[in-house]
Enzyme design. Sequence first.
Site, PDB file in Angstrom:
ATOM      1  N   HIS A   1       9.289  81.232  13.841  1.00 58.89           N
ATOM      2  CA  HIS A   1       7.638  81.101  12.598  1.00 58.89           C
ATOM      3  C   HIS A   1       8.061  82.477  11.494  1.00 58.89           C
ATOM      4  CE1 HIS A   1       3.537  80.859  11.646  1.00 58.89           C
ATOM      5  NE2 HIS A   1       3.277  82.252  11.141  1.00 58.89           N
TER       6      HIS A   1
ATOM      7  N   CYS B   1      36.042  58.903   6.813  1.00 62.35           N
ATOM      8  CA  CYS B   1      34.835  60.156   6.685  1.00 62.35           C
ATOM      9  C   CYS B   1      35.374  60.982   6.001  1.00 62.35           C
ATOM     10  CB  CYS B   1      33.856  60.299   8.501  1.00 62.35           C
ATOM     11  SG  CYS B   1      32.977  62.143   8.006  1.00 62.35           S
TER      12      CYS B   1
ATOM     13  N   GLU C   1       9.726  74.770  14.658  1.00 65.62           N
ATOM     14  CA  GLU C   1       8.627  75.417  15.443  1.00 65.62           C
ATOM     15  C   GLU C   1       8.193  74.464  16.356  1.00 65.62           C
ATOM     16  OE1 GLU C   1       5.389  78.563  14.724  1.00 65.62           O
ATOM     17  OE2 GLU C   1       6.146  77.821  12.567  1.00 65.62           O
TER      18      GLU C   1
ATOM     19  N   TYR D   1      22.462  53.141   6.604  1.00 64.61           N
ATOM     20  CA  TYR D   1      22.395  54.389   6.145  1.00 64.61           C
ATOM     21  C   TYR D   1      22.828  54.738   4.400  1.00 64.61           C
ATOM     22  CZ  TYR D   1      23.106  56.223  10.578  1.00 64.61           C
ATOM     23  OH  TYR D   1      22.877  56.376  11.815  1.00 64.61           O
TER      24      TYR D   1
ATOM     25  N   CYS E   1      31.737  60.556   5.058  1.00 62.88           N
ATOM     26  CA  CYS E   1      30.261  61.685   4.884  1.00 62.88           C
ATOM     27  C   CYS E   1      30.327  62.748   4.338  1.00 62.88           C
ATOM     28  CB  CYS E   1      30.218  61.779   6.164  1.00 62.88           C
ATOM     29  SG  CYS E   1      31.416  60.356   7.838  1.00 62.88           S
TER      30      CYS E   1
ATOM     31  N   GLU F   1      20.555  56.550   1.375  1.00 56.25           N
ATOM     32  CA  GLU F   1      21.616  57.505   1.109  1.00 56.25           C
ATOM     33  C   GLU F   1      22.028  58.072  -0.729  1.00 56.25           C
ATOM     34  OE1 GLU F   1      23.550  59.012   5.431  1.00 56.25           O
ATOM     35  OE2 GLU F   1      24.969  57.964   4.002  1.00 56.25           O
TER      36      GLU F   1
ATOM     37  N   LYS G   1      30.172  61.712   0.555  1.00 53.39           N
ATOM     38  CA  LYS G   1      28.330  62.065   0.421  1.00 53.39           C
ATOM     39  C   LYS G   1      27.795  63.076   0.349  1.00 53.39           C
ATOM     40  CE  LYS G   1      27.161  61.153   3.994  1.00 53.39           C
ATOM     41  NZ  LYS G   1      26.206  60.550   4.482  1.00 53.39           N
TER      42      LYS G   1
END
Length: 496
Positions: A470, A70, A475, A210, A75, A214, A78
Amino acid sequence: MARKMLIDGELGKPSEEEAHYDFDLFVIGAGSGGVRASRFSAQYGAKVAICELPFDPIGSEVSGGVGGTCVLRGCVPKKILVYGAAYGPELEDARNYGWEVNERVDFNWKKLLHKKTEEIVRLNGIYKRLLSNAGVKLFEGEGRVIGPNEVELIQLDGTKMSYSAKHILISTGSRAHRPGIPGQELAITSDEALSLEELPKRAVILGGGYIAVEFASIWRGMGVTVDLCFRKQLPLRGFDDEMRAVVARNLEGRGITMHPCTTLTKLEKAEEGGIKVHTDHGEVIMADVVLVATGRLPNTKRLNLDAVGVELDNMKAIKVDEYSRTNIPSIWAIGDVTNRMNLTPVALMEGTCFAKTVFGEKPTKPDYSHVPCAVFCIPPLSVVGFSEEQAMEQVNGEVSVYTSSFNPMKNTISGRTEKSVMKLLVDTQTDKVLGASMCGPDAPEIMQGVAVALKCGATKEQFDSTVGIHPSAAEEFVTMRSETRRVSANKPKTNL
């Protein structure tokens, strides 16, 4: 330091015989899970050692590095490339926000590659310091199990050393799988893709998971012509079908050529340079680089587990019980090498639970419910809880589906026609929120907060009573009050 350990499934005081072990715990593999387990075990007072192969950005059977896949070749690097790739479309969008960007904007791949390598070298050093500060003894070399309580360490010069330990933990992760097609040696895996010396002009990617999705986004964002070939009708098998379709539409909208229900049959060098890529539909696609992203396999091949009697499954993953213990009471395993839920944060959780169980006087099972995850395509997909298909299988009764599809505020000015899609699944009978999905900018950042709510058992009424921020995309999760549809449980599975 006096402490209790988990012995044969029960907590008990250490026996006098334990004094002859070199270590209370010897960990093979210093990736995220192994480092976490060793540090936390040491904090409980255990004498801990860990071994890892020498550092190299491209992993192999004889190279690795503290930090693991990773941090060094997964990860983290990447995500750095995803950030880099996102600037291309962002610069295009900036024009309508008043930024007079020159028509020609150059991208320097080698500069980004150098910065990426600097960062993983830095992180490799940080992980080493974490171990040192925790009092964990780090050995550089290859570890293998030669007995229920014995590890052999093959050092860089070939010298073999043997160490005994009350407990052995295996956390060696996984490696990229190469499909057995003619010419597969011409292809690269994600390891090499993160360290290419030159950015290709044309890339073909085989896979629909994945990594494939990606890298398709990364390379396309950098201006590469990308063809994505995958076996199913949609990429990202296992995710919510509706959200998979959104991702596919976005990839296509950003200029990636999609080849569903397609696999590769042969790769061959072209006389004019490059690689001829043959598909099972008779197509020939020219490429400078072919990336195979067809899954990963557990790293158990060189651990000598068969000789010790540790049970493996048909994928050669280590079989463990609910506490990560193998059939050999003194040997444990966590992370991708067990092929349970192959995510870095899950390996961290398993490492924490291991330390609590064995050295912390608190037997703890990893909890795999409501684990959020993200696919860092552009824009990203993030989910937590059930997909619609899983909810239909596992819920007795009806499931209320709430969806929202909208043009993000940023796109209304930039002119980009790419909608964000959000989804909630609710048990109609109990009002409990079963799953949440989002594909759009900042989806992973938003979904981490939603995951806390699901972990706490939040209901749709509680979502609706929460005041939104907002203006924000987030939201929408607290304003989806109109049911989109209601589905019944136990409908047949799709084959997308």
